[in-house]
Design a protein around this motif. Structure first.
Motif, mmCIF file in Angstrom:
data_model
loop_
_atom_site.group_PDB
_atom_site.id
_atom_site.type_symbol
_atom_site.label_atom_id
_atom_site.label_comp_id
_atom_site.label_asym_id
_atom_site.label_seq_id
_atom_site.Cartn_x
_atom_site.Cartn_y
_atom_site.Cartn_z
ATOM 1 N N ARG B 94 69.411 -59.421 -18.101
ATOM 2 C CA ARG B 94 68.276 -58.485 -18.259
ATOM 3 C C ARG B 94 66.796 -59.174 -17.378
ATOM 4 N N PRO B 95 67.048 -59.475 -16.236
ATOM 5 C CA PRO B 95 65.805 -60.359 -15.822
ATOM 6 C C PRO B 95 64.681 -59.326 -15.564
ATOM 7 N N PHE B 96 63.587 -59.796 -15.352
ATOM 8 C CA PHE B 96 62.525 -59.001 -15.026
ATOM 9 C C PHE B 96 62.256 -58.648 -13.645
ATOM 10 N N LYS B 97 62.596 -57.563 -13.266
ATOM 11 C CA LYS B 97 62.569 -57.048 -11.921
ATOM 12 C C LYS B 97 61.268 -56.799 -11.236
ATOM 13 N N LEU C 29 47.385 -49.790 -19.005
ATOM 14 C CA LEU C 29 48.516 -48.854 -19.024
ATOM 15 C C LEU C 29 49.742 -49.836 -18.906
ATOM 16 N N ARG C 30 49.685 -50.924 -18.154
ATOM 17 C CA ARG C 30 50.744 -51.546 -17.774
ATOM 18 C C ARG C 30 51.502 -52.252 -18.784
ATOM 19 N N PRO C 31 50.896 -53.015 -19.619
ATOM 20 C CA PRO C 31 51.613 -53.610 -20.844
ATOM 21 C C PRO C 31 51.900 -52.847 -22.024
ATOM 22 N N THR C 32 51.082 -51.755 -22.137
ATOM 23 C CA THR C 32 51.280 -50.817 -23.421
ATOM 24 C C THR C 32 51.594 -49.496 -23.050
ATOM 25 N N GLY C 33 51.649 -48.940 -21.880
ATOM 26 C CA GLY C 33 51.923 -47.679 -21.437
ATOM 27 C C GLY C 33 51.080 -46.629 -21.981
ATOM 28 N N ILE C 34 49.762 -47.061 -22.498
ATOM 29 C CA ILE C 34 48.775 -45.883 -22.838
ATOM 30 C C ILE C 34 47.775 -45.766 -21.817
ATOM 31 N N ILE C 175 57.080 -54.635 -17.403
ATOM 32 C CA ILE C 175 58.431 -54.432 -16.756
ATOM 33 C C ILE C 175 59.484 -54.066 -17.954
ATOM 34 N N ASP C 176 59.504 -54.905 -18.954
ATOM 35 C CA ASP C 176 60.455 -54.802 -19.947
ATOM 36 C C ASP C 176 60.032 -55.243 -21.126
ATOM 37 N N ARG C 177 59.483 -54.273 -22.032
ATOM 38 C CA ARG C 177 58.728 -54.519 -23.124
ATOM 39 C C ARG C 177 59.633 -55.261 -24.291
ATOM 40 N N MET C 275 43.232 -35.494 -2.831
ATOM 41 C CA MET C 275 43.965 -36.318 -3.796
ATOM 42 C C MET C 275 45.223 -35.637 -4.092
ATOM 43 N N ILE C 276 45.085 -34.342 -4.417
ATOM 44 C CA ILE C 276 45.984 -33.458 -4.630
ATOM 45 C C ILE C 276 47.130 -33.299 -3.259
ATOM 46 N N LEU C 277 46.679 -32.925 -2.260
ATOM 47 C CA LEU C 277 47.541 -32.974 -1.303
ATOM 48 C C LEU C 277 48.144 -34.375 -1.075
ATOM 49 N N PHE C 278 47.487 -35.404 -1.339
ATOM 50 C CA PHE C 278 48.045 -36.713 -1.114
ATOM 51 C C PHE C 278 49.252 -36.891 -2.009
ATOM 52 N N LEU C 279 48.992 -36.386 -3.176
ATOM 53 C CA LEU C 279 50.122 -36.579 -4.147
ATOM 54 C C LEU C 279 51.156 -35.771 -4.214
ATOM 55 N N LEU C 280 51.082 -34.725 -3.366
ATOM 56 C CA LEU C 280 52.255 -33.707 -3.049
ATOM 57 C C LEU C 280 52.946 -34.302 -2.273
ATOM 58 N N VAL C 281 52.481 -35.240 -1.109
ATOM 59 C CA VAL C 281 53.263 -35.723 -0.004
ATOM 60 C C VAL C 281 53.767 -37.263 -0.628
ATOM 61 N N ARG C 282 53.025 -37.815 -1.436
ATOM 62 C CA ARG C 282 53.540 -39.139 -2.152
ATOM 63 C C ARG C 282 53.126 -39.363 -3.436
ATOM 64 N N PRO C 283 53.936 -38.944 -4.390
ATOM 65 C CA PRO C 283 53.516 -38.836 -5.611
ATOM 66 C C PRO C 283 53.262 -40.208 -6.417
ATOM 67 N N THR C 284 54.062 -41.318 -5.686
ATOM 68 C CA THR C 284 53.909 -42.683 -6.305
ATOM 69 C C THR C 284 52.607 -43.337 -5.782
ATOM 70 N N GLY C 285 51.788 -42.720 -5.157
ATOM 71 C CA GLY C 285 50.562 -43.285 -4.684
ATOM 72 C C GLY C 285 50.944 -44.376 -3.464
ATOM 73 N N LEU C 286 49.983 -45.469 -3.255
ATOM 74 C CA LEU C 286 50.195 -45.947 -2.010
ATOM 75 C C LEU C 286 50.841 -47.377 -2.101
ATOM 76 N N ILE C 287 50.829 -47.939 -3.434
ATOM 77 C CA ILE C 287 51.741 -49.117 -3.404
ATOM 78 C C ILE C 287 52.431 -48.937 -4.709
ATOM 79 N N GLY C 288 53.518 -49.470 -4.572
ATOM 80 C CA GLY C 288 54.612 -49.438 -5.869
ATOM 81 C C GLY C 288 54.173 -50.700 -6.690
ATOM 82 N N ALA C 289 54.777 -50.285 -8.035
ATOM 83 C CA ALA C 289 54.329 -51.359 -9.135
ATOM 84 C C ALA C 289 55.521 -51.920 -9.063
ATOM 85 N N ARG C 290 55.400 -53.302 -9.806
ATOM 86 C CA ARG C 290 56.214 -54.287 -9.932
ATOM 87 C C ARG C 290 57.511 -53.653 -10.789
ATOM 88 N N GLY C 291 58.928 -54.019 -10.481
ATOM 89 C CA GLY C 291 59.882 -53.476 -11.383
ATOM 90 C C GLY C 291 60.152 -52.207 -11.023
#
Lengths: 390, 263, 293
Positions: B94-97, C29-34, C175-177, C275-291
């Motif tokens: 379970r590494p951190f991807k 958002l990232r560490p807590t999901g909120i 990434i993995d709480r 923004m709405i049109l953009f999200l229809l084309v690319r829902p994940t936004g411009l840069i992906g998150a780690r993990g």
């Protein structure tokens, strides 16, 4: 909400206690129950700033009347309700006040809220007044014979501005914001300018919360108008406009709506308003205004302006009508309101008066606005009350 | 009952856990010393994983005591048990991807960071020095487990066996007193298993105790100093690998079914 | 062209503010999901605090601003401990803290209105309202301050996440709480710090914006909306995404407002439409998150 009402009730209880103590000296009061006047205000939502300032005038007038013995031998008791500037809530609050036995309801939040509250006051057959609202359709969209509009219509502003400055410009820019009142004002300004055969070469709307207005002012600059008419009412966006106007080195004269009569701008953007001219209902050399200003200053330690005056006049006009009605009866009060003629209020140019008629529930005279200029970072005396002279 | 002559580190007495009507762990006792490699074996359903989870704090025991040196740790939540120095590796790696190998190790070193988050956020020199020291320690650990060339690799590029080594290295970075391994040899080739065995010996040689659950006897019996055998929740044997593999009860319960696998 | 250069400054300035607001969402958002919609009100509170520290108490700018930010950071941490943590620890679904924070928007706003009144209050700028002359254009001083400070804050946050072990720990929690917790990372400290950090970042946006417009109790909502739009465009993942999202949103707004041959009333809605049109084309936004892939 509960928090707000509790605080208001505590305040009210305190005021009532103090008023009772003060009026024990006046033997005329004593036995009879107080006359209740309902006030719908906004404490924390979009119109809170204006409603709070008008509320100061309402309290001042009420105290003045009660100290002098009340009206018809009875004290006035204010019943405050907070509608959070939501039309549906405003109607609900109005119903509550009607159930509590008020003889008059004053609406201090926005005109859309007042419009909705009219459905309740029409049904409940209770006199209802907007002291300050300028929307053109408040007395026409719903045929409510109990509703009165004391303040100047948006169209009066532009008529006065056009009469004063219309001949100076052939090509102007029109600015506003996307608030409800800003949009209404802009429509009215647009009509007035077009009627005056003035070309609008740039028509820009500032978004609420915009962080800078450079693109819009670039369009204005590119269109090269002779003057700029600003119909907006939002404080932050207005301040931003003036900052950017100066940053970009724009030089066109700026003429504004009632909104610039609020002294806050003199603190927010000091020195950036020199030469700006605006419409007002506050003619500071009028004797009634001088008296009002002294009373207000004694309590609040600063000079008043149009907003507290609206609230003050709202109560005073109601009290005047009550006297003529002879009894705190809703129908009689309504008839007395209709019969109001030549009432000299604090608002309105010197020499003008407020009056209603059976077929006219707009009280403010078309010639009642004045034009003022800002100089040395102060609101100057009225530089023009030309329509009043005609 | 010492296997290495080191001090007693972990003392488990009367450990018990039930799930509804099922007794998963039934009055289990054993000790673990510094630097000792202790294997826990038994047939399926013997209660090995449950015992593990009780020690790691993932489950709360119904009865019994777990003492780390002199402190009672039974009942502490998992992150507090980890804070006390008992770290575990995961059965499925379970590494951190999204982080590379070195970064994963640095997360493992987190326990050792003395500077507070705001010191790190402000980039204070003390925080930076510490981070640099830990980065050096991380590289050393990577070399120790044999991943020295992979510091900058993304973890998704590692083979399964390398991923196991990463789990070890990450746990080591936390300077644990005990590392818990849950079936570490599962899924490894014999070459990878040998490498892992060497790493575990190295860990024990450093004085860190190792507790491992394992089914693969070829991997476990040469490696462990001592073995505890569980069957249906109860301990049925406790001794050296040679000794327990001769116990009749053990042979019957477990080794008897895998006679050919005994080393 | 002068206009384009002026617009470039305007885009950097607005982009900086939007990026800070997006970042305020991200660090929680990232560490807590909120998803914390109260970030706008944090900006408001910080602006009001700076009215107190810089206006009423007349402190020099840096201590005054820092004190205002520390105040709102404390409020952020307190909010987490008092309203969010009890819900998380009782195992409430993630929607519960989100709704609680939406309720806090109202609480914060009413508190601000009751504490500071409903009128617009002036916030002094650090370096005045002069201009820096740079050849064909002059950059307003406050614009330069906004660009510089937001740049520093964004770069600093990036460095925290990429270069420090604590930053790695925060990323690990994101990434993995569960694994992070089992490795001994103090999840409570991470949550408290992320709220405090998010508040300080949103507060910075407020303190930077307020000298130009004023501190007023309704300034929060537009900032929260812009920030969220920037966050979504940028990809809800990394600091780089916030920066990119902020700049793209600002560029959209400014260029459409200046050059599109439509009434400015409509121009206001165009960026959100895009923004709405953009999200229809690319829902994940411009840069992906780690993990995530």
């Amino acid at each position: 909400m509960t928090k707000t009402r509790l605080t208001r009730r505590a305040l009210l209880a305190g005021t009532a206690a103090a008023a009772t103590a003060a009026t024990l000296k006046a033997p005329a009061i004593a036995q009879n129950a107080p006359i209740k006047i309902g006030v719908i205000t906004d404490r924390v939502a979009n119109s809170a700033m204006w409603a709070t300032l008008m509320g100061e005038g309402v309290e001042l007038a009420t105290k003045q009347v009660n100290d002098a013995g009340g009206v018809l031998g009875r004290r006035i008791e204010l019943a405050w309700e907070d509608d959070q500037d939501r039309p549906d809530v405003s109607a609900t609050r109005a119903r509550k006040l009607i159930g509590d036995g008020v003889v008059m309801i004053l609406s201090l939040s926005s005109s859309t809220a007042a419009q909705q509250a009219q459905t309740a006051t029409l049904e409940g057959k209770v006199p209802h007044m907007s002291p300050s609202h300028s929307a053109d359709t408040l007395t026409t969209r719903l045929n409510n014979p109990y509703f009165f509009q004391m303040g100047p219509l948006a169209s009066f502003q532009i008529r006065t501005l056009m009469a004063y400055a219309g001949t100076r410009f052939r090509r102007v820019a029109l600015l506003t914001d996307n608030s409800a009142l800003g949009t209404v004002n802009a429509t009215s300004f647009r009509q007035g300018l077009q009627q005056g055969n003035i070309q609008i070469v740039a028509d820009e709307t500032f978004e609420r919360g915009v962080t800078d207005v450079t693109p819009a002012l670039q369009r204005v600059r590119a269109a090269n108008p002779e003057g700029i008419f600003h119909a907006g009412i939002l404080g932050a966006e207005m301040a931003l406009f003036f900052r950017t106007y100066h940053q970009m080195g724009l030089r066109q004269p700026v003429l504004g709506s009632f909104n610039l009569s609020i002294p806050t701008y003199l603190d927010l953007v000091p020195g950036l308003l020199e030469g700006v001219q605006f419409i007002d209902v506050y003619d500071d050399v009028k004797p009634e205004v001088v008296d009002f200003a002294n009373r207000y200053k004694a309590v609040h330690n600063k000079d008043p302006f149009s907003l507290p005056a609206y609230g003050y006049d709202g109560i005073m006009l109601t009290v005047d009508a009550l006297r003529r009605a002879g009894a705190p009866d809703r129908e009689k009060l309504r008839d007395a309101m209709h019969a109001t003629r030549n009432y000299t209020a604090v608002i309105g140019a010197r020499g003008t008066t407020i009056g209603f008629a059976p077929d006219r529930r707009i009280g403010f005279p078309e010639n009642g606005c004045v034009v003022r200029t800002i100089a040395n970072n102060k609101h100057g005396h009225a530089v023009w009350r030309g329509l009043a002279a005609s | 009952m010492s296997g290495t002559g080191g001090r007693t580190l972990l003392t488990v007495r009367g450990l018990a856990k039930r799930f509804g009507g099922l007794v998963a762990v039934d009055d289990v006792d054993f000790d673990l010393d510094d630097g000792e490699i202790l294997g826990i074996i038994g047939p399926n359903g013997a209660g090995k994983t449950t015992t593990f989870n009780l020690i790691a704090g993932a489950l709360r025991a119904d009865a019994g005591s777990i003492r780390l040196r002199d402190a009672e740790i039974a009942g502490l939540p998992a992150h507090k048990v980890a804070a006390r120095g008992i770290l575990r590796t995961f059965q499925h790696n379970r590494p951190f991807k999204g982080m590379n190998v070195l970064e994963n190790l640095l997360v493992g070193a987190h326990r050792r960071v003395r500077a507070r988050p705001w010191a790190a956020a402000l980039g204070l020199p003390s925080a930076r020095r510490e981070d640099a020291a830990l980065a050096a320690a991380a590289r050393e650990t990577l070399a120790f487990v044999g991943l020295g060339d992979h510091a900058a690799s993304d973890v998704s590029k590692l083979s399964f066996g390398q991923g196991r080594l990463l789990e070890c290295a990450r746990a080591l970075m936390g300077e644990p007193a005990i590392i818990l391994f849950d079936e570490p040899a599962a899924g490894l080739t014999s070459v990878e298993a040998e490498r892992l065995g060497g790493v575990i010996r190295g860990i024990a040689a450093r004085g860190i105790a190792v507790l491992l659950i394992e089914h693969d006897m070829r991997f476990l019996l040469p490696l462990a100093h001592r073995v505890v055998v569980l069957d249906r929740g109860a301990k049925i044997a406790d001794g050296t690998p040679a000794a327990i593999s001769r116990e009749p009860a053990v042979i019957e319960a477990y080794l008897g079914r895998h006679a050919g696998a005994a080393a | 062209m002068t206009d384009l250069l002026e617009l470039a400054v305007s885009i950097l300035e607005a982009g900086g503010i939007y990026a800070l607001m997006a970042l305020a969402y991200l660090v929680v958002l990232r560490p807590t999901g909120i998803i914390n919609f109260a970030v706008g009100e944090w900006a408001t509170l910080a602006s009001f605090f700076s009215v107190a520290t810089l206006g009423w108490w007349n402190l020099p700018y840096i201590p005054g601003a820092v004190l205002a930010l520390a105040g709102v950071a404390a409020i952020g941490a307190l909010t987490e401990q008092a309203t969010v943590r009890p819900m998380i620890e009782r195992g409430a679904p993630i929607l519960t803290p989100i709704l609680i924070l939406l309720g806090m928007v109202v609480v914060y706003r009413e508190a601000a209105a009751l504490g500071f009144g409903t009128q617009n209050l002036r916030v002094p700028p650090p370096l005045g309202f002069g201009r820096i002359d740079l050849g064909p254009i002059a950059i307003p001083m406050q614009s330069a301050v906004v660009i510089a400070v937001s740049g520093i804050m964004l770069a600093g946050t990036w460095a925290f996440f990429e270069r420090t072990i604590w930053g790695k720990a925060f990323q690990a929690v994101a990434i993995d709480r569960v694994a992070a917790g089992l490795m001994g990372i103090n999840l409570r400290l991470v949550a408290a710090f992320s709220f405090a950090g998010g508040a300080a970042i949103a507060g910075t946006a407020g303190v930077l914006q307020a000298p130009l417009t004023s501190a007023h109790y309704l300034m929060g909502l537009p900032l929260a909306i812009k920030g969220f739009s920037a966050l979504v465009i940028g990809g809800v993942g990394r600091v780089e995404g916030c920066i990119l999202g902020g700049l793209v949103l600002a560029a959209c707004e400014r260029l459409v407002m200046r050059y599109a041959p439509i009434p400015s009333g409509f121009a206001i809605g165009v960026p959100l439409l895009l923004m709405i049109l953009f999200l229809l084309v690319r829902p994940t936004g411009l840069i992906g998150a780690r993990g995530r892939t």
